[in-house]
Design a protein around this motif. Structure first.
Motif, PDB file in Angstrom:
ATOM      1  N   LEU A   1       0.836  -1.190   0.000  1.00  0.00           N
ATOM      2  CA  LEU A   1       0.000   0.000   0.000  1.00  0.00           C
ATOM      3  C   LEU A   1       0.879   1.252   0.000  1.00  0.00           C
ATOM      4  CD1 LEU A   1      -2.639  -1.096   2.667  1.00  0.00           C
ATOM      5  CD2 LEU A   1      -2.719  -1.383   0.182  1.00  0.00           C
ATOM      6  N   LYS A   2       0.401   2.305  -0.614  1.00  0.00           N
ATOM      7  CA  LYS A   2       1.149   3.561  -0.672  1.00  0.00           C
ATOM      8  C   LYS A   2       0.953   4.339   0.623  1.00  0.00           C
ATOM      9  CE  LYS A   2       0.526   3.843  -5.647  1.00  0.00           C
ATOM     10  NZ  LYS A   2      -0.079   4.606  -6.741  1.00  0.00           N
ATOM     11  N   THR A   3       2.058   4.809   1.198  1.00  0.00           N
ATOM     12  CA  THR A   3       1.996   5.613   2.410  1.00  0.00           C
ATOM     13  C   THR A   3       1.626   7.048   2.056  1.00  0.00           C
ATOM     14  OG1 THR A   3       3.630   4.241   3.527  1.00  0.00           O
ATOM     15  CG2 THR A   3       3.333   6.473   4.382  1.00  0.00           C
TER      16      THR A   3
ATOM     17  N   THR B   1      13.559   0.937   5.831  1.00  0.00           N
ATOM     18  CA  THR B   1      12.593   1.062   4.745  1.00  0.00           C
ATOM     19  C   THR B   1      11.307   0.405   5.210  1.00  0.00           C
ATOM     20  OG1 THR B   1      14.375   0.994   3.126  1.00  0.00           O
ATOM     21  CG2 THR B   1      12.146   0.574   2.325  1.00  0.00           C
ATOM     22  N   VAL B   2      10.204   1.154   5.106  1.00  0.00           N
ATOM     23  CA  VAL B   2       8.917   0.685   5.630  1.00  0.00           C
ATOM     24  C   VAL B   2       7.922   0.571   4.485  1.00  0.00           C
ATOM     25  CG1 VAL B   2       7.048   1.125   7.254  1.00  0.00           C
ATOM     26  CG2 VAL B   2       9.383   1.869   7.811  1.00  0.00           C
TER      27      VAL B   2
ATOM     28  N   PHE C   1       9.448   5.609   3.980  1.00  0.00           N
ATOM     29  CA  PHE C   1       8.128   5.017   3.803  1.00  0.00           C
ATOM     30  C   PHE C   1       7.790   4.991   2.316  1.00  0.00           C
ATOM     31  CE2 PHE C   1       8.149   6.666   8.091  1.00  0.00           C
ATOM     32  CZ  PHE C   1       7.524   5.659   8.813  1.00  0.00           C
ATOM     33  N   TYR C   2       7.443   3.819   1.802  1.00  0.00           N
ATOM     34  CA  TYR C   2       7.095   3.649   0.384  1.00  0.00           C
ATOM     35  C   TYR C   2       5.828   4.434   0.063  1.00  0.00           C
ATOM     36  CZ  TYR C   2       5.523   1.427  -3.926  1.00  0.00           C
ATOM     37  OH  TYR C   2       5.082   1.192  -5.204  1.00  0.00           O
ATOM     38  N   THR C   3       5.911   5.318  -0.962  1.00  0.00           N
ATOM     39  CA  THR C   3       4.759   6.134  -1.365  1.00  0.00           C
ATOM     40  C   THR C   3       4.264   5.794  -2.764  1.00  0.00           C
ATOM     41  OG1 THR C   3       6.210   7.897  -2.165  1.00  0.00           O
ATOM     42  CG2 THR C   3       5.423   8.079   0.109  1.00  0.00           C
TER      43      THR C   3
ATOM     44  N   GLU D   1       9.372   5.482  -4.870  1.00  0.00           N
ATOM     45  CA  GLU D   1       9.533   6.779  -4.214  1.00  0.00           C
ATOM     46  C   GLU D   1       9.229   6.609  -2.729  1.00  0.00           C
ATOM     47  OE1 GLU D   1       8.625  10.171  -7.416  1.00  0.00           O
ATOM     48  OE2 GLU D   1       6.820   9.158  -6.680  1.00  0.00           O
ATOM     49  N   PHE D   2       9.869   7.454  -1.908  1.00  0.00           N
ATOM     50  CA  PHE D   2       9.748   7.308  -0.463  1.00  0.00           C
ATOM     51  C   PHE D   2       9.545   8.646   0.218  1.00  0.00           C
ATOM     52  CE2 PHE D   2      12.322   3.831  -2.038  1.00  0.00           C
ATOM     53  CZ  PHE D   2      11.749   2.731  -1.435  1.00  0.00           C
TER      54      PHE D   2
END
Length: 143
Positions: free
Chosen positions: A34-36, A83-84, A121-123, A132-133
């Motif tokens: 899921l995208k943060t 990395t989350v 956080f993965y976006t 992208e983070f």
């Protein structure tokens, strides 16, 4: 007596066979990243303490639910990079309406190093397919 034993075993096998149906009535699902949208971290950490990290994620449809977090450590850098990725469950259903709303979940994080932590956080992916983070650095207070 032997005949009673055979009948009893046959009865048990019959009950087990009927109760273990392999019908397609079970709900199937898959895991998805899921995208943060945002993350709530403290301004500073204290060494040895455990913190609740709140994360808001994009829920693309009504069949998607938050499940867990994959928090991985980058062993190539001494700045404690984490990395989350938020992991969701997507139910395999045909009638999942698009909602594009956010959901919130959290994970526990224990501070075990005195160097600052960098959370990535993965976006989502950019137009080239590169991840992208959202990056947040949290210093650690020394007592």
């Amino acid at each position: 007596m032997k005949r009673l034993y055979v009948l009893l075993c046959a009865g048990i096998v019959a009950v087990i066979s009927v109760s273990c149906s392999l019908d397609d009535d079970q709900t199937n699902f898959k895991y998805a990243t899921l995208k943060t949208v945002s993350a709530n971290l403290p301004d500073t950490f204290e060494l040895g303490k455990v913190y609740k990290i709140d994360v808001k994620m994009l829920r693309p449809n009504e069949c998607t639910y938050s499940e867990t977090f994959d928090v991985s450590r980058d062993f190539t850098d001494s700045t404690n990079i984490r990395t989350v990725a938020a992991i969701g469950i997507v139910l395999d259903q045909a009638d999942c309406a698009v909602v594009n709303d956010s959901i919130q979940d959290s994970f526990q994080f224990e501070v075990i190093y005195s160097n600052p932590y960098v959370f990535k956080f993965y976006t989502g992916d950019d137009e080239n397919g590169e991840a992208e983070f959202l990056e947040i650095e949290v210093p650690v207070k020394h007592n």
